[in-house]
Design an enzyme around this catalytic site. Sequence first.
Site, PDB file in Angstrom:
ATOM      1  N   ASP A  94      -2.109 -34.578  77.408  1.00 57.28           N
ATOM      2  CA  ASP A  94      -3.149 -34.008  76.558  1.00 57.28           C
ATOM      3  C   ASP A  94      -3.028 -33.511  75.167  1.00 57.28           C
ATOM      4  O   ASP A  94      -3.796 -32.815  74.619  1.00 57.28           O
ATOM      5  CB  ASP A  94      -3.737 -32.584  77.385  1.00 57.28           C
ATOM      6  CG  ASP A  94      -4.274 -32.842  78.793  1.00 57.28           C
ATOM      7  OD1 ASP A  94      -5.167 -33.623  78.727  1.00 57.28           O
ATOM      8  OD2 ASP A  94      -4.058 -32.321  79.737  1.00 57.28           O
ATOM      9  N   ASP A 154      -9.358 -38.728  82.492  1.00 59.63           N
ATOM     10  CA  ASP A 154      -9.377 -37.920  81.403  1.00 59.63           C
ATOM     11  C   ASP A 154      -8.430 -38.705  80.170  1.00 59.63           C
ATOM     12  O   ASP A 154      -8.725 -38.578  78.961  1.00 59.63           O
ATOM     13  CB  ASP A 154      -9.035 -36.741  81.705  1.00 59.63           C
ATOM     14  CG  ASP A 154      -9.457 -36.033  82.904  1.00 59.63           C
ATOM     15  OD1 ASP A 154      -9.679 -36.669  83.830  1.00 59.63           O
ATOM     16  OD2 ASP A 154      -9.933 -34.762  82.962  1.00 59.63           O
ATOM     17  N   THR A 198      -9.989 -39.028  93.893  1.00 57.88           N
ATOM     18  CA  THR A 198     -11.025 -38.356  93.177  1.00 57.88           C
ATOM     19  C   THR A 198     -10.254 -36.745  93.329  1.00 57.88           C
ATOM     20  O   THR A 198     -11.012 -35.998  94.071  1.00 57.88           O
ATOM     21  CB  THR A 198     -12.343 -38.740  93.219  1.00 57.88           C
ATOM     22  OG1 THR A 198     -12.546 -39.972  93.405  1.00 57.88           O
ATOM     23  CG2 THR A 198     -13.220 -37.606  92.571  1.00 57.88           C
ATOM     24  N   ARG A 254     -17.918 -35.001  85.527  1.00 58.30           N
ATOM     25  CA  ARG A 254     -16.996 -35.031  84.233  1.00 58.30           C
ATOM     26  C   ARG A 254     -16.250 -36.471  84.011  1.00 58.30           C
ATOM     27  O   ARG A 254     -15.911 -36.778  82.946  1.00 58.30           O
ATOM     28  CB  ARG A 254     -16.352 -33.975  84.042  1.00 58.30           C
ATOM     29  CG  ARG A 254     -15.965 -33.524  82.586  1.00 58.30           C
ATOM     30  CD  ARG A 254     -15.455 -32.273  82.335  1.00 58.30           C
ATOM     31  NE  ARG A 254     -14.290 -31.706  83.324  1.00 58.30           N
ATOM     32  CZ  ARG A 254     -14.331 -30.822  84.048  1.00 58.30           C
ATOM     33  NH1 ARG A 254     -15.551 -30.363  84.487  1.00 58.30           N
ATOM     34  NH2 ARG A 254     -13.456 -30.386  84.554  1.00 58.30           N
ATOM     35  N   TRP A 267     -15.993 -38.614  80.699  1.00 57.28           N
ATOM     36  CA  TRP A 267     -14.934 -38.957  80.095  1.00 57.28           C
ATOM     37  C   TRP A 267     -14.768 -40.545  79.895  1.00 57.28           C
ATOM     38  O   TRP A 267     -14.453 -41.002  78.770  1.00 57.28           O
ATOM     39  CB  TRP A 267     -13.510 -38.659  80.882  1.00 57.28           C
ATOM     40  CG  TRP A 267     -13.179 -37.110  80.846  1.00 57.28           C
ATOM     41  CD1 TRP A 267     -12.661 -36.703  82.220  1.00 57.28           C
ATOM     42  CD2 TRP A 267     -13.285 -36.091  80.001  1.00 57.28           C
ATOM     43  NE1 TRP A 267     -12.639 -35.328  81.871  1.00 57.28           N
ATOM     44  CE2 TRP A 267     -12.938 -34.814  80.546  1.00 57.28           C
ATOM     45  CE3 TRP A 267     -13.920 -35.905  78.840  1.00 57.28           C
ATOM     46  CZ2 TRP A 267     -12.911 -33.808  80.123  1.00 57.28           C
ATOM     47  CZ3 TRP A 267     -13.870 -34.786  78.028  1.00 57.28           C
ATOM     48  CH2 TRP A 267     -13.266 -33.513  78.914  1.00 57.28           C
TER      49      TRP A 267
END
Length: 395
Positions: free
Chosen positions: A113, A173, A233, A245, A249
């Site tokens: 991240d 993500d 998932t 979401r 992404w």
Amino acid sequence: MKKILLCMGLSALLAGCGGREKPLAEVVDEALARAERQVLLMAEKYGDREGRLPRTWENGEDVSSDSRWWCSGFFPGTLWYVYENSRDPRVLEYARMYTARVEREKYTTDNHDVGFMLYCSFGNGLRLTGDKSYEEVLLTGARSLATRFRPEVGLIRSWDHNRDRWQYPVIIDNMMNLELLLWAAGYSGDESFREMAVSHADKTMEYHYRPDFSSWHVVSYDTVSGKPHIRQTHQGFSDDSAWSRGQAWGLYGYTCMFRLTGEERYLQQARRIAAFLLNHPNMPEDGVPYWDFDSPEIPDTPRDASAAAIMASALIELSGFAEGAEADEYMAFAEKQIRSLASPEYTAPEGTNGDFILMHSTGAYPFSSEVDVPLTYADYYYLEALTRLKRSLQS
């Protein structure tokens, strides 16, 4: 009675019940002004909380984090977007202060991240101020992120936990962290950053997506063959469902990859993801998705305003890469989402909602974590979408 309630719910979208729709430019300007006031309240509240950053507001209490939490770069980034639109020196001071709280993450190598943490904060700061010291932070951060790339797999590893189940987990993500690598390639001239980003995007496109262009959340790869051995998932309703979401992404990530590389395959992927989303039978009329498109509890299940904000920002950009009716469709849907998010249904009254802008986001519903609460990344992408829309209206 139903007609009366419907009219009341649309009060922010229309000049009056049954009246003229408010001009979009006016909606955007008012939303930005409200956001600035709310964001300043948040900045003042956390000003003397050394090293802390807002995360959410739950059960009437502030929930914050230090810079280690994956969301740490979003509030600084929100401040940068507010500053971009207001040029208020108070906001600039706060943006610099909160951005500095994230700097140590340039050395982070134990999660993927770093792009969220640094590019949303230092990246926007560099874009708006040209501060040369921010360049070193971003380049060091890109080098840290690059340590998570394994050539034999061809992807950036997302998580290090659950090693008994996942050999090499990659989450959708992670598409959002590639912009930092591509910036580093352009800045440093080191093409290895670009090669990693392209490899990651290509393999994600090949293995993360189903035939209908919905995506799994987690794909774990065999470290010997480099091929998937598990698809799940994790934060959605089921392994075969479309977690909202996660779809957002992907849409954003491939739109961004096209902008930064010019590779037509990324544009086509973004268009296909957009078609899945815009035409989904479970997409609500107001454009704010349920937390999972396949939840069996629809319509009596939480929305995710963060997914709508990410989608809107991506669609506004994608509309600039499309033509004719397709471009109009993307922009019209984003406009609908912005009008919804800017309404009292999703925008909190000033001084409420823990000083977050948007209400009704969902973090991880299956784990009863951050359900129907404000989230810092919802505010960030909402401000980004408003800023992009304002630019579009002025061009």
